[in-house]
Write a protein that holds these residues in place. Structure first.
Motif, PDB file in Angstrom:
ATOM      1  N   HIS A  16       0.844  -1.190   0.000  1.00 23.99           N
ATOM      2  CA  HIS A  16       0.000   0.000   0.000  1.00 23.99           C
ATOM      3  C   HIS A  16       0.879   1.240   0.000  1.00 23.99           C
ATOM      4  CE1 HIS A  16       0.010   1.710   4.302  1.00 23.99           C
ATOM      5  NE2 HIS A  16       0.982   0.830   4.253  1.00 23.99           N
ATOM      6  N   LEU A  74      -7.691 -10.241   1.141  1.00 26.95           N
ATOM      7  CA  LEU A  74      -6.749  -9.126   0.978  1.00 26.95           C
ATOM      8  C   LEU A  74      -5.306  -9.591   0.804  1.00 26.95           C
ATOM      9  CD1 LEU A  74      -8.129  -6.740   3.761  1.00 26.95           C
ATOM     10  CD2 LEU A  74      -8.562  -6.636   1.296  1.00 26.95           C
ATOM     11  N   LEU A  79      -3.466  -2.740  -1.540  1.00 27.20           N
ATOM     12  CA  LEU A  79      -4.687  -2.310  -0.857  1.00 27.20           C
ATOM     13  C   LEU A  79      -5.334  -1.101  -1.515  1.00 27.20           C
ATOM     14  CD1 LEU A  79      -3.501  -2.849   2.809  1.00 27.20           C
ATOM     15  CD2 LEU A  79      -5.247  -4.181   1.592  1.00 27.20           C
ATOM     16  N   THR A  89      -5.626   3.765   3.229  1.00 23.95           N
ATOM     17  CA  THR A  89      -4.942   2.519   3.586  1.00 23.95           C
ATOM     18  C   THR A  89      -4.099   2.642   4.849  1.00 23.95           C
ATOM     19  OG1 THR A  89      -3.104   3.001   2.109  1.00 23.95           O
ATOM     20  CG2 THR A  89      -4.945   1.707   1.205  1.00 23.95           C
ATOM     21  N   ILE A  94      -7.982   0.410   7.513  1.00 21.72           N
ATOM     22  CA  ILE A  94      -8.027  -1.007   7.166  1.00 21.72           C
ATOM     23  C   ILE A  94      -8.828  -1.757   8.228  1.00 21.72           C
ATOM     24  CG2 ILE A  94      -6.646  -3.101   6.826  1.00 21.72           C
ATOM     25  CD1 ILE A  94      -4.400  -1.155   5.780  1.00 21.72           C
TER      26      ILE A  94
END
Length: 129
Positions: A16, A74, A79, A89, A94
C-alpha cells in the motif's frame, strides 16, 4: 445475561501507500499485516456452515481477509487497488474496512472489534458502539 467472546487472529501480506503522505509511507511498500477480531454475542447462532445454534460466528467467516485477493480476501494485493475509495490505507482505515465487511456477514446482535497491526509493536483498533 450470558455473553460469549470469540477471538481469532490471522495475518496477510499486502502492499500500500498513503496518499499525500510526506515521507516513506507515501511510497508503495509492503507489510505483513496481523489482524485480531473479537466477536461478542449474548446468544449463540447457527452459521452458513452449521445449522445448529452453537456459535457466536464461524471462524471461517471472520477470517475472510486472509484469503488470496483473487478469492475475495486481501492477501497479496495492493490495498489501494482493492479497498473502496472511502477507505484510506492507514491501519485505522483497514481495521474499519475489515470490520464493516465482516459485520455484513454476521447475524444481527454480534458486536465486533477489529485490530490491525502493520508493524510488530503498533496496533489500530476499530469497533462500533
Amino acid at each position: 445475561m450470558p455473553k460469549w467472546t470469540l477471538t481469532t487472529e490471522f495475518k496477510f501480506e499486502a502492499a500500500h501507500y498513503i496518499k499525500n503522505y510526506d515521507g516513506p509511507c507515501g511510497r508503495l511498500h509492503g507489510h505483513s499485516y496481523r489482524v485480531r477480531i473479537e466477536a461478542i454475542a449474548h446468544r449463540l447462532q447457527a452459521s452458513q456452515y452449521c445449522p445448529n445454534p452453537v456459535m457466536v460466528a464461524d471462524f471461517r467467516s471472520l477470517r475472510w481477509a486472509k484469503r488470496d485477493v483473487l478469492k475475495g480476501g486481501l492477501d497479496h494485493c495492493v490495498l489501494n487497488e482493492v479497498l473502496p475509495e472511502a477507505y484510506e490505507t492507514t491501519a485505522e482505515m483497514i481495521a474499519q474496512y475489515i470490520h464493516d465487511k465482516t459485520k455484513k456477514q454476521l447475524p444481527e446482535g454480534v458486536k465486533l472489534k477489529v485490530a490491525v497491526s502493520e508493524t510488530a509493536d503498533s496496533w489500530a483498533t476499530y469497533e462500533d458502539d
